[in-house]
Design a protein around this motif. Structure first.
Motif, PDB file in Angstrom:
ATOM      1  N   TRP A 121       0.836  -1.206   0.000  1.00 10.48           N
ATOM      2  CA  TRP A 121       0.000   0.000   0.000  1.00 10.48           C
ATOM      3  C   TRP A 121       0.871   1.257   0.000  1.00 10.48           C
ATOM      4  N   THR A 122       1.941   1.252   0.807  1.00 13.08           N
ATOM      5  CA  THR A 122       2.849   2.398   0.879  1.00 13.08           C
ATOM      6  C   THR A 122       3.534   2.633  -0.458  1.00 13.08           C
ATOM      7  N   ARG A 123       4.002   1.530  -1.095  1.00 11.20           N
ATOM      8  CA  ARG A 123       4.672   1.665  -2.387  1.00 11.20           C
ATOM      9  C   ARG A 123       3.733   2.237  -3.443  1.00 11.20           C
ATOM     10  N   LEU A 124       2.501   1.738  -3.487  1.00 15.18           N
ATOM     11  CA  LEU A 124       1.533   2.223  -4.475  1.00 15.18           C
ATOM     12  C   LEU A 124       1.153   3.669  -4.218  1.00 15.18           C
ATOM     13  N   MET A 125       1.079   4.062  -2.942  1.00 19.74           N
ATOM     14  CA  MET A 125       0.786   5.454  -2.612  1.00 19.74           C
ATOM     15  C   MET A 125       1.903   6.370  -3.107  1.00 19.74           C
ATOM     16  N   ARG A 126       3.158   5.938  -2.914  1.00 16.11           N
ATOM     17  CA  ARG A 126       4.285   6.744  -3.385  1.00 16.11           C
ATOM     18  C   ARG A 126       4.249   6.884  -4.902  1.00 16.11           C
ATOM     19  N   GLU A 127       3.978   5.775  -5.599  1.00 16.59           N
ATOM     20  CA  GLU A 127       3.912   5.817  -7.056  1.00 16.59           C
ATOM     21  C   GLU A 127       2.794   6.744  -7.526  1.00 16.59           C
ATOM     22  N   THR A 128       1.641   6.650  -6.879  1.00 13.95           N
ATOM     23  CA  THR A 128       0.496   7.487  -7.260  1.00 13.95           C
ATOM     24  C   THR A 128       0.799   8.956  -7.055  1.00 13.95           C
ATOM     25  N   LEU A 129       1.403   9.289  -5.910  1.00 12.21           N
ATOM     26  CA  LEU A 129       1.715  10.688  -5.603  1.00 12.21           C
ATOM     27  C   LEU A 129       2.755  11.252  -6.563  1.00 12.21           C
ATOM     28  N   SER A 130       3.688  10.416  -7.014  1.00 13.33           N
ATOM     29  CA  SER A 130       4.742  10.905  -7.903  1.00 13.33           C
ATOM     30  C   SER A 130       4.274  11.027  -9.344  1.00 13.33           C
ATOM     31  N   VAL A 131       3.373  10.139  -9.769  1.00 12.38           N
ATOM     32  CA  VAL A 131       2.932  10.124 -11.166  1.00 12.38           C
ATOM     33  C   VAL A 131       1.722  11.024 -11.389  1.00 12.38           C
ATOM     34  N   HIS A 132       0.808  11.040 -10.407  1.00 17.09           N
ATOM     35  CA  HIS A 132      -0.453  11.783 -10.584  1.00 17.09           C
ATOM     36  C   HIS A 132      -0.565  12.946  -9.603  1.00 17.09           C
ATOM     37  N   ASN A 133       0.557  13.601  -9.300  1.00 10.28           N
ATOM     38  CA  ASN A 133       0.513  14.649  -8.279  1.00 10.28           C
ATOM     39  C   ASN A 133      -0.382  15.823  -8.661  1.00 10.28           C
ATOM     40  N   GLU A 134      -0.396  16.207  -9.948  1.00 11.34           N
ATOM     41  CA  GLU A 134      -1.222  17.336 -10.362  1.00 11.34           C
ATOM     42  C   GLU A 134      -2.708  16.979 -10.327  1.00 11.34           C
ATOM     43  N   GLU A 135      -3.034  15.760 -10.792  1.00 11.44           N
ATOM     44  CA  GLU A 135      -4.438  15.340 -10.816  1.00 11.44           C
ATOM     45  C   GLU A 135      -5.028  15.278  -9.409  1.00 11.44           C
ATOM     46  N   LEU A 136      -4.197  14.925  -8.415  1.00 10.46           N
ATOM     47  CA  LEU A 136      -4.688  14.781  -7.049  1.00 10.46           C
ATOM     48  C   LEU A 136      -5.082  16.115  -6.434  1.00 10.46           C
ATOM     49  N   LEU A 137      -4.594  17.211  -7.009  1.00 13.75           N
ATOM     50  CA  LEU A 137      -4.911  18.542  -6.482  1.00 13.75           C
ATOM     51  C   LEU A 137      -6.146  19.150  -7.145  1.00 13.75           C
ATOM     52  N   LYS A 138      -6.667  18.465  -8.162  1.00 16.15           N
ATOM     53  CA  LYS A 138      -7.842  18.980  -8.852  1.00 16.15           C
ATOM     54  C   LYS A 138      -9.116  18.592  -8.106  1.00 16.15           C
ATOM     55  N   THR A 139     -10.176  19.347  -8.341  1.00 16.85           N
ATOM     56  CA  THR A 139     -11.463  19.044  -7.730  1.00 16.85           C
ATOM     57  C   THR A 139     -12.032  17.759  -8.320  1.00 16.85           C
ATOM     58  N   VAL A 140     -12.416  16.833  -7.456  1.00 15.77           N
ATOM     59  CA  VAL A 140     -12.947  15.549  -7.908  1.00 15.77           C
ATOM     60  C   VAL A 140     -14.419  15.707  -8.297  1.00 15.77           C
ATOM     61  N   PRO A 141     -14.854  15.188  -9.439  1.00 16.13           N
ATOM     62  CA  PRO A 141     -16.277  15.255  -9.815  1.00 16.13           C
ATOM     63  C   PRO A 141     -17.155  14.629  -8.729  1.00 16.13           C
ATOM     64  N   TYR A 142     -18.384  15.108  -8.613  1.00 11.77           N
ATOM     65  CA  TYR A 142     -19.243  14.652  -7.523  1.00 11.77           C
ATOM     66  C   TYR A 142     -19.540  13.152  -7.590  1.00 11.77           C
TER      67      TYR A 142
END
Length: 235
Positions: A121-142
Protein backbone atom coordinates in the motif's frame (compact mmCIF):
# COMPACT_ATOMS: atom_id res chain seq x y z
CA UNK A 1 25.93 -12.45 3.36
CA UNK A 2 22.38 -13.66 3.87
CA UNK A 3 22.41 -17.17 5.32
CA UNK A 4 19.34 -19.30 6.01
CA UNK A 5 18.75 -22.95 6.85
CA UNK A 6 16.64 -23.91 3.86
CA UNK A 7 16.20 -27.44 5.21
CA UNK A 8 13.67 -26.06 7.70
CA UNK A 9 11.22 -25.04 5.01
CA UNK A 10 9.24 -28.29 5.21
CA UNK A 11 6.72 -28.46 2.36
CA UNK A 12 7.00 -24.72 1.62
CA UNK A 13 8.33 -23.99 -1.89
CA UNK A 14 12.00 -23.01 -1.81
CA UNK A 15 11.55 -19.52 -3.28
CA UNK A 16 8.63 -18.82 -0.92
CA UNK A 17 10.63 -19.85 2.13
CA UNK A 18 13.56 -17.67 1.03
CA UNK A 19 11.16 -14.77 0.48
CA UNK A 20 9.72 -15.23 3.99
CA UNK A 21 13.21 -15.31 5.54
CA UNK A 22 14.35 -12.10 3.85
CA UNK A 23 11.00 -10.44 4.54
CA UNK A 24 11.29 -11.25 8.25
CA UNK A 25 14.81 -9.80 8.36
CA UNK A 26 13.52 -6.57 6.79
CA UNK A 27 10.53 -6.30 9.13
CA UNK A 28 12.63 -7.03 12.22
CA UNK A 29 15.21 -4.43 11.22
CA UNK A 30 18.03 -6.91 10.73
CA UNK A 31 18.20 -5.62 7.16
CA UNK A 32 18.13 -1.82 7.23
CA UNK A 33 16.52 0.58 4.77
CA UNK A 34 18.87 1.36 1.90
CA UNK A 35 20.99 -1.74 2.47
CA UNK A 36 22.07 -3.45 -0.74
CA UNK A 37 21.12 -7.10 -1.12
CA UNK A 38 23.44 -9.68 -2.70
CA UNK A 39 23.06 -10.16 -6.42
CA UNK A 40 20.85 -13.04 -7.49
CA UNK A 41 23.80 -15.05 -8.74
CA UNK A 42 25.89 -14.42 -5.62
CA UNK A 43 23.10 -15.39 -3.23
CA UNK A 44 22.17 -18.43 -5.31
CA UNK A 45 25.75 -19.69 -5.16
CA UNK A 46 26.01 -18.98 -1.43
CA UNK A 47 22.80 -20.89 -0.64
CA UNK A 48 23.40 -23.59 -3.26
CA UNK A 49 20.10 -22.94 -5.01
CA UNK A 50 19.12 -21.98 -8.54
CA UNK A 51 19.21 -18.36 -9.67
CA UNK A 52 15.51 -18.61 -10.56
CA UNK A 53 14.74 -19.38 -6.89
CA UNK A 54 16.41 -16.16 -5.76
CA UNK A 55 14.89 -14.23 -8.67
CA UNK A 56 11.37 -15.34 -7.69
CA UNK A 57 11.95 -14.46 -4.02
CA UNK A 58 13.30 -11.00 -4.94
CA UNK A 59 10.41 -10.45 -7.35
CA UNK A 60 7.85 -11.17 -4.62
CA UNK A 61 9.63 -8.85 -2.19
CA UNK A 62 9.70 -6.10 -4.82
CA UNK A 63 6.00 -6.51 -5.63
CA UNK A 64 5.10 -6.13 -1.95
CA UNK A 65 7.33 -3.09 -1.51
CA UNK A 66 9.99 -4.56 0.75
CA UNK A 67 12.83 -4.05 -1.73
CA UNK A 68 13.38 -2.01 -4.85
CA UNK A 69 15.45 -2.63 -7.96
CA UNK A 70 17.82 0.06 -9.19
CA UNK A 71 19.05 -0.26 -12.75
CA UNK A 72 22.63 -1.51 -12.96
CA UNK A 73 23.00 -1.21 -9.16
CA UNK A 74 21.02 -4.12 -7.75
CA UNK A 75 18.34 -4.61 -5.12
CA UNK A 76 17.97 -2.38 -2.05
CA UNK A 77 15.87 -2.63 1.11
CA UNK A 78 12.94 -0.21 1.32
CA UNK A 79 11.98 1.76 4.44
CA UNK A 80 9.26 -0.20 6.25
CA UNK A 81 9.77 1.41 9.65
CA UNK A 82 6.11 2.48 9.85
CA UNK A 83 5.11 -1.14 9.30
CA UNK A 84 7.37 -2.26 12.18
CA UNK A 85 5.78 0.33 14.48
CA UNK A 86 2.31 -0.96 13.63
CA UNK A 87 3.36 -4.57 14.18
CA UNK A 88 4.81 -3.70 17.61
CA UNK A 89 1.60 -1.88 18.53
CA UNK A 90 -0.46 -4.87 17.44
CA UNK A 91 1.80 -7.23 19.39
CA UNK A 92 1.46 -5.09 22.52
CA UNK A 93 -2.32 -5.46 22.30
CA UNK A 94 -2.20 -9.26 22.05
CA UNK A 95 -2.66 -10.00 25.79
CA UNK A 96 -5.87 -7.98 25.89
CA UNK A 97 -7.06 -9.42 22.59
CA UNK A 98 -6.40 -12.94 23.84
CA UNK A 99 -9.08 -12.47 26.48
CA UNK A 100 -11.68 -12.21 23.73
CA UNK A 101 -11.33 -14.60 20.86
CA UNK A 102 -13.58 -14.17 17.85
CA UNK A 103 -13.83 -16.17 14.67
CA UNK A 104 -14.41 -12.95 12.71
CA UNK A 105 -14.71 -9.24 13.54
CA UNK A 106 -17.17 -7.41 11.31
CA UNK A 107 -17.11 -4.08 13.13
CA UNK A 108 -16.70 -1.00 10.96
CA UNK A 109 -13.28 0.62 10.48
CA UNK A 110 -11.40 -2.49 11.59
CA UNK A 111 -8.52 -4.06 9.68
CA UNK A 112 -6.02 -6.78 10.47
CA UNK A 113 -2.69 -5.01 10.86
CA UNK A 114 -0.95 -8.35 10.72
CA UNK A 115 -2.45 -9.30 7.36
CA UNK A 116 -2.82 -5.86 5.75
CA UNK A 117 -0.20 -5.45 2.95
CA UNK A 118 1.06 -2.14 4.33
CA UNK A 119 4.35 -2.24 2.43
CA UNK A 120 2.49 -2.73 -0.87
CA UNK A 121 0.00 0.00 0.00
CA UNK A 122 2.85 2.40 0.88
CA UNK A 123 4.67 1.67 -2.39
CA UNK A 124 1.53 2.22 -4.47
CA UNK A 125 0.79 5.45 -2.61
CA UNK A 126 4.28 6.74 -3.39
CA UNK A 127 3.91 5.82 -7.06
CA UNK A 128 0.50 7.49 -7.26
CA UNK A 129 1.71 10.69 -5.60
CA UNK A 130 4.74 10.91 -7.90
CA UNK A 131 2.93 10.12 -11.17
CA UNK A 132 -0.45 11.78 -10.58
CA UNK A 133 0.51 14.65 -8.28
CA UNK A 134 -1.22 17.34 -10.36
CA UNK A 135 -4.44 15.34 -10.82
CA UNK A 136 -4.69 14.78 -7.05
CA UNK A 137 -4.91 18.54 -6.48
CA UNK A 138 -7.84 18.98 -8.85
CA UNK A 139 -11.46 19.04 -7.73
CA UNK A 140 -12.95 15.55 -7.91
CA UNK A 141 -16.28 15.25 -9.82
CA UNK A 142 -19.24 14.65 -7.52
CA UNK A 143 -19.67 11.12 -8.92
CA UNK A 144 -16.01 10.27 -8.36
CA UNK A 145 -12.92 10.10 -10.58
CA UNK A 146 -13.94 9.06 -14.09
CA UNK A 147 -11.01 6.65 -14.55
CA UNK A 148 -12.05 4.74 -11.43
CA UNK A 149 -15.71 4.59 -12.49
CA UNK A 150 -14.60 3.38 -15.93
CA UNK A 151 -12.44 0.65 -14.36
CA UNK A 152 -15.35 -0.48 -12.17
CA UNK A 153 -17.66 -0.60 -15.20
CA UNK A 154 -15.10 -2.75 -17.05
CA UNK A 155 -14.78 -5.08 -14.05
CA UNK A 156 -18.56 -5.50 -13.83
CA UNK A 157 -18.74 -6.28 -17.56
CA UNK A 158 -15.92 -8.84 -17.50
CA UNK A 159 -16.62 -10.51 -14.17
CA UNK A 160 -20.35 -10.03 -13.56
CA UNK A 161 -21.75 -9.76 -17.11
CA UNK A 162 -23.28 -6.40 -16.14
CA UNK A 163 -23.44 -3.67 -18.78
CA UNK A 164 -23.01 -0.50 -16.73
CA UNK A 165 -22.03 2.91 -18.08
CA UNK A 166 -19.47 4.84 -15.98
CA UNK A 167 -22.00 7.67 -15.70
CA UNK A 168 -24.26 5.30 -13.73
CA UNK A 169 -21.60 4.70 -11.07
CA UNK A 170 -21.16 6.91 -8.03
CA UNK A 171 -18.02 6.79 -5.89
CA UNK A 172 -18.46 7.95 -2.32
CA UNK A 173 -16.33 8.45 0.77
CA UNK A 174 -17.66 5.42 2.63
CA UNK A 175 -20.91 3.49 2.91
CA UNK A 176 -22.60 6.02 5.22
CA UNK A 177 -22.35 8.75 2.57
CA UNK A 178 -23.66 6.41 -0.14
CA UNK A 179 -26.52 5.19 2.07
CA UNK A 180 -27.45 8.83 2.53
CA UNK A 181 -27.56 9.35 -1.23
CA UNK A 182 -29.82 6.31 -1.61
CA UNK A 183 -32.15 7.52 1.13
CA UNK A 184 -32.40 10.92 -0.51
CA UNK A 185 -33.24 9.26 -3.81
CA UNK A 186 -36.03 7.09 -2.36
CA UNK A 187 -37.50 9.88 -0.25
CA UNK A 188 -38.96 9.99 3.27
CA UNK A 189 -42.07 7.96 2.38
CA UNK A 190 -40.10 4.78 1.66
CA UNK A 191 -40.05 2.15 4.41
CA UNK A 192 -37.01 -0.13 4.37
CA UNK A 193 -36.77 -3.78 5.34
CA UNK A 194 -33.69 -4.60 7.44
CA UNK A 195 -32.54 -8.12 8.29
CA UNK A 196 -32.69 -9.13 11.94
CA UNK A 197 -29.97 -9.82 12.89
CA UNK A 198 -28.30 -7.52 10.40
CA UNK A 199 -26.52 -4.23 9.84
CA UNK A 200 -27.84 -2.08 12.68
CA UNK A 201 -26.03 1.03 11.52
CA UNK A 202 -28.29 1.37 8.49
CA UNK A 203 -31.26 1.72 10.82
CA UNK A 204 -29.63 4.69 12.59
CA UNK A 205 -28.69 6.28 9.27
CA UNK A 206 -32.25 5.74 8.03
CA UNK A 207 -33.63 7.35 11.18
CA UNK A 208 -31.40 10.41 10.73
CA UNK A 209 -32.94 10.92 7.28
CA UNK A 210 -36.48 10.42 8.57
CA UNK A 211 -37.05 7.08 6.84
CA UNK A 212 -38.98 4.36 8.72
CA UNK A 213 -37.80 0.75 8.67
CA UNK A 214 -38.98 -2.73 9.59
CA UNK A 215 -36.85 -5.50 11.05
CA UNK A 216 -37.45 -8.78 9.22
CA UNK A 217 -36.22 -12.06 10.79
CA UNK A 218 -34.01 -14.49 8.87
CA UNK A 219 -33.67 -18.27 8.87
CA UNK A 220 -31.13 -20.69 7.41
CA UNK A 221 -32.16 -19.71 3.89
CA UNK A 222 -31.97 -15.97 4.44
CA UNK A 223 -34.66 -13.35 4.89
CA UNK A 224 -38.08 -14.89 5.64
CA UNK A 225 -40.31 -14.00 2.69
CA UNK A 226 -43.61 -14.43 4.55
CA UNK A 227 -42.46 -12.04 7.27
CA UNK A 228 -41.28 -9.59 4.60
CA UNK A 229 -44.71 -9.59 2.98
CA UNK A 230 -46.36 -9.04 6.36
CA UNK A 231 -43.94 -6.24 7.26
CA UNK A 232 -45.23 -3.76 4.70
CA UNK A 233 -41.79 -2.44 3.70
CA UNK A 234 -41.25 -0.77 0.33
CA UNK A 235 -37.60 -1.60 -0.26
Amino acid sequence: MLTYDLDKRGSTPLYDYLYQCIRQDIISGKLQAGERLPSKRTLAQHLSVGIITVANAYAQLAVEGYITSREKKGYFVEDVSSYRVRRKAAAAMQPEAAEREYFADFKANRISLQNFPLATWTRLMRETLSVHNEELLKTVPYKGVYELRKAIAAYLAHNRAMQVDPSQIIIGAGTEYLYGRLLQMFGHACTFAIEEPGYKKFASISASFGNPWKYIPIDDNGLMIDKLEEGGADG
